[in-house]
Design an enzyme around this catalytic site. Structure first.
Site, PDB file in Angstrom:
ATOM      1  N   GLU A  21     -23.101  -8.398  -0.349  1.00 16.82           N
ATOM      2  CA  GLU A  21     -23.306  -9.570  -1.287  1.00 16.82           C
ATOM      3  C   GLU A  21     -24.233 -10.526  -0.799  1.00 16.82           C
ATOM      4  O   GLU A  21     -25.639 -10.620  -0.829  1.00 16.82           O
ATOM      5  CB  GLU A  21     -22.429 -10.971  -1.252  1.00 16.82           C
ATOM      6  CG  GLU A  21     -22.897 -12.017  -1.952  1.00 16.82           C
ATOM      7  CD  GLU A  21     -21.615 -13.164  -2.662  1.00 16.82           C
ATOM      8  OE1 GLU A  21     -20.911 -13.342  -2.591  1.00 16.82           O
ATOM      9  OE2 GLU A  21     -21.894 -14.526  -2.354  1.00 16.82           O
ATOM     10  N   SER A  25     -21.027 -15.443   2.056  1.00 19.69           N
ATOM     11  CA  SER A  25     -20.006 -13.935   1.997  1.00 19.69           C
ATOM     12  C   SER A  25     -20.602 -12.734   1.783  1.00 19.69           C
ATOM     13  O   SER A  25     -21.344 -13.040   1.663  1.00 19.69           O
ATOM     14  CB  SER A  25     -19.298 -14.466   0.168  1.00 19.69           C
ATOM     15  OG  SER A  25     -18.603 -14.964  -0.168  1.00 19.69           O
ATOM     16  N   ARG A  67     -23.358 -13.281  -9.111  1.00 18.11           N
ATOM     17  CA  ARG A  67     -24.000 -13.108  -7.730  1.00 18.11           C
ATOM     18  C   ARG A  67     -25.266 -11.842  -8.153  1.00 18.11           C
ATOM     19  O   ARG A  67     -25.456 -11.203  -7.181  1.00 18.11           O
ATOM     20  CB  ARG A  67     -23.111 -12.869  -6.750  1.00 18.11           C
ATOM     21  CG  ARG A  67     -22.238 -13.645  -6.030  1.00 18.11           C
ATOM     22  CD  ARG A  67     -22.846 -15.026  -5.894  1.00 18.11           C
ATOM     23  NE  ARG A  67     -21.281 -16.387  -6.186  1.00 18.11           N
ATOM     24  CZ  ARG A  67     -21.228 -16.335  -6.968  1.00 18.11           C
ATOM     25  NH1 ARG A  67     -21.625 -16.812  -8.213  1.00 18.11           N
ATOM     26  NH2 ARG A  67     -20.011 -17.419  -6.791  1.00 18.11           N
TER      27      ARG A  67
HETATM   28  C1  FAD Z   1     -22.302 -20.937   5.068  1.00 14.83           C
HETATM   29  C2  FAD Z   1     -22.666 -20.635   3.570  1.00 14.83           C
HETATM   30  C3  FAD Z   1     -21.916 -20.602   2.422  1.00 14.83           C
HETATM   31  C4  FAD Z   1     -22.374 -19.795   1.601  1.00 14.83           C
HETATM   32  N1  FAD Z   1     -21.917 -20.583   0.223  1.00 14.83           N
HETATM   33  C5  FAD Z   1     -22.031 -19.000  -1.223  1.00 14.83           C
HETATM   34  C6  FAD Z   1     -21.699 -19.663  -2.327  1.00 14.83           C
HETATM   35  O1  FAD Z   1     -20.215 -21.070  -2.172  1.00 14.83           O
HETATM   36  N2  FAD Z   1     -21.738 -19.341  -3.235  1.00 14.83           N
HETATM   37  C7  FAD Z   1     -23.245 -18.243  -3.538  1.00 14.83           C
HETATM   38  O2  FAD Z   1     -23.118 -17.993  -4.476  1.00 14.83           O
HETATM   39  N3  FAD Z   1     -23.687 -18.131  -2.116  1.00 14.83           N
HETATM   40  C8  FAD Z   1     -23.517 -18.965  -1.263  1.00 14.83           C
HETATM   41  N4  FAD Z   1     -24.332 -18.985  -0.007  1.00 14.83           N
HETATM   42  C9  FAD Z   1     -24.974 -18.065  -0.135  1.00 14.83           C
HETATM   43  C10 FAD Z   1     -26.632 -17.640   0.159  1.00 14.83           C
HETATM   44  O3  FAD Z   1     -26.545 -19.516  -0.362  1.00 14.83           O
HETATM   45  C11 FAD Z   1     -26.940 -18.504  -1.221  1.00 14.83           C
HETATM   46  O4  FAD Z   1     -27.199 -16.589  -1.993  1.00 14.83           O
HETATM   47  C12 FAD Z   1     -28.878 -19.494  -1.812  1.00 14.83           C
HETATM   48  O5  FAD Z   1     -28.547 -19.157  -3.430  1.00 14.83           O
HETATM   49  C13 FAD Z   1     -29.452 -18.261  -1.158  1.00 14.83           C
HETATM   50  O6  FAD Z   1     -30.672 -18.649  -0.913  1.00 14.83           O
HETATM   51  P1  FAD Z   1     -31.949 -19.115   0.236  1.00 14.83           P
HETATM   52  O7  FAD Z   1     -32.502 -19.982  -0.678  1.00 14.83           O
HETATM   53  O8  FAD Z   1     -31.429 -19.510   1.072  1.00 14.83           O
HETATM   54  O9  FAD Z   1     -32.251 -17.458  -0.681  1.00 14.83           O
HETATM   55  P2  FAD Z   1     -32.832 -16.156   0.921  1.00 14.83           P
HETATM   56  O10 FAD Z   1     -31.525 -15.970   1.239  1.00 14.83           O
HETATM   57  O11 FAD Z   1     -33.735 -16.894   1.652  1.00 14.83           O
HETATM   58  O12 FAD Z   1     -32.837 -15.469  -0.368  1.00 14.83           O
HETATM   59  C14 FAD Z   1     -32.252 -14.238  -0.786  1.00 14.83           C
HETATM   60  C15 FAD Z   1     -33.089 -13.846  -2.332  1.00 14.83           C
HETATM   61  O13 FAD Z   1     -33.188 -14.811  -3.497  1.00 14.83           O
HETATM   62  C16 FAD Z   1     -34.749 -14.871  -3.035  1.00 14.83           C
HETATM   63  N5  FAD Z   1     -35.254 -15.636  -3.680  1.00 14.83           N
HETATM   64  C17 FAD Z   1     -35.601 -16.718  -2.628  1.00 14.83           C
HETATM   65  N6  FAD Z   1     -36.820 -17.626  -3.166  1.00 14.83           N
HETATM   66  C18 FAD Z   1     -37.226 -16.820  -4.135  1.00 14.83           C
HETATM   67  C19 FAD Z   1     -38.525 -17.640  -4.941  1.00 14.83           C
HETATM   68  N7  FAD Z   1     -38.678 -18.830  -4.828  1.00 14.83           N
HETATM   69  N8  FAD Z   1     -38.309 -16.758  -6.169  1.00 14.83           N
HETATM   70  C20 FAD Z   1     -37.954 -15.219  -6.524  1.00 14.83           C
HETATM   71  N9  FAD Z   1     -37.071 -15.355  -5.104  1.00 14.83           N
HETATM   72  C21 FAD Z   1     -36.822 -15.583  -4.742  1.00 14.83           C
HETATM   73  C22 FAD Z   1     -35.308 -13.563  -2.003  1.00 14.83           C
HETATM   74  O14 FAD Z   1     -36.668 -13.292  -1.744  1.00 14.83           O
HETATM   75  C23 FAD Z   1     -33.838 -12.670  -1.416  1.00 14.83           C
HETATM   76  O15 FAD Z   1     -33.890 -11.783  -2.791  1.00 14.83           O
HETATM   77  C24 FAD Z   1     -23.486 -19.002   1.384  1.00 14.83           C
HETATM   78  C25 FAD Z   1     -24.006 -19.090   2.134  1.00 14.83           C
HETATM   79  C26 FAD Z   1     -23.916 -19.169   3.767  1.00 14.83           C
HETATM   80  C27 FAD Z   1     -24.563 -19.449   4.902  1.00 14.83           C
END
Ligand code: FAD
Length: 307
Positions: free
Chosen positions: A293, A223, A174
């Site tokens: 996380e 998480s 992560r």
């Molecule tokens: C119900 C649920 C289940 C989940 N299960 C998992 C799992 O199994 N495994 C896991 O790893 N995570 C899990 N997550 C956490 C999350 O979904 C992941 O970390 C996901 O990859 C975040 O993506 P996002 O687009 O929502 O990013 P955001 O939450 O919007 O941002 C996260 C980070 O990414 C950066 N970012 C976003 N887009 C870009 C871009 N284009 N360029 C540069 N930086 C960028 C942001 O600046 C920030 O630092 C879960 C979340 C939920 C709500």
């Protein structure tokens, strides 16, 4: 951000949204406002913005908001969101899947079986976008983004576009050290050929696992804490008696005590306080210092409600 800075934003083809509430853009449903949210029309528009904005306007990029705790004071400067369809295009070339950073992982549920692309099924069940998955090295079911990454195209803070390789960012559990002010534009993922039926079966099995083991349909960010080396975060939380803690409208989920659950009335401050309380209690109980996380961003409000 001062009014003068806002007035000096470049003329773009995309959209500016001033004082945009970030609670609308996060899965936790909390967070103050962004001074301005910029929704670029395409890569050239994004590049033009970065090259012509006043230098002292900080930039933050948001994906699906599924891994973010935005504080109640909001985010100063410009928050960029790649929600235009031009950022979620995809194409296949020699068994490699090229995805725009704005593509929602859930959309892979159709793309993978239709095109016989296997090895990426784990991504389909992770909320958010491909860009966010790269940044956090998202993973589950024994895989993560770094394991399937071939290369990516990114834009730095001054608008230069270049190609990067997996070894450039020290991917770990992560974690990546991808610079916070760079933007992922497109990610190229490796895959292997399997039949439509086999891929659909893996996706269904993963979905079934989530349904049985994780809460569904709640305001959460997944998480909350990383699993410390050799420990499961949920077990540490339970053993420290923190699984039943709550502050205001936030508590840990009854179904999975490493998932936060906002009943819709919690503030970011209450969520952050609960997290800090749990970190402290677990440390006292087991000597293990847990790390978040979920990424905390933006400004806290002071006692008078000012950021
Ligand atoms: C119900 C649920 C289940 C989940 N299960 C998992 C799992 O199994 N495994 C896991 O790893 N995570 C899990 N997550 C956490 C999350 O979904 C992941 O970390 C996901 O990859 C975040 O993506 P996002 O687009 O929502 O990013 P955001 O939450 O919007 O941002 C996260 C980070 O990414 C950066 N970012 C976003 N887009 C870009 C871009 N284009 N360029 C540069 N930086 C960028 C942001 O600046 C920030 O630092 C879960 C979340 C939920 C709500």
């Amino acid at each position: 951000m001062t009014k003068v800075m806002l007035e000096n934003l470049p003329q773009v083809r995309g959209e500016y949204k001033f004082d945009e509430p970030l609670s609308k853009h996060t899965w936790l449903g909390v967070g103050g406002k962004a001074d301005v949210m910029f929704l670029p029309e395409d890569e050239a528009d994004l590049q033009y913005f970065l090259q012509n904005k006043p230098q002292d306007i900080p930039v933050f990029i948001i994906g699906g908001g599924s891994n973010l705790l935005v504080r109640d004071g909001g985010i100063r400067g410009a928050v960029i969101k790649l929600s235009n369809r031009s950022f979620s295009k995809w194409q296949i070339c020699e068994e490699k899947l090229y995805c725009g950073a704005g593509l929602k992982n859930f959309e892979l549920k159709k793309i993978l079986p239709q095109n016989g692309l296997s090895g990426l099924e784990f991504l389909c069940s992770i909320p958010g976008t491909i860009g966010g998955a790269f940044r956090s090295n998202a993973g589950c079911f024994g895989s993560d983004l770094a394991k399937v990454l071939h290369h990516a195209r990114v834009m730095d803070a001054s608008g230069h576009i270049f190609k990067v390789e997996p070894e450039d960012f020290h991917f770990a559990y992560r974690y990546s050290d991808f610079p916070q002010d760079w933007i992922i534009l497109e990610v190229c993922l490796q895959s292997e050929q399997k039949s439509k039926q086999e891929i659909e079966a893996i996706i269904a099995q993963n979905d079934e696992y989530r349904k049985n083991h994780q809460p569904q349909g709640i305001r959460t960010a997944g998480s909350t804490f990383k699993n410390p080396e050799g420990f499961a975060a949920w077990r540490l939380i339970k053993e420290a008696g923190c699984d039943t803690l709550s502050i205001g409208g936030v508590k840990m989920s009854d179904q999975h005590c490493n998932f936060l659950q906002n009943d819709g009335t919690a503030t970011a401050e209450q969520i952050e306080q609960l997290c800090e309380k749990i970190i402290e209690a677990v440390y006292k109980h087991s000597g293990v210092k847990m790390q978040m996380e979920v990424k905390r961003v933006g400004e806290r409000l002071d006692n008078d409600g000012r950021s």
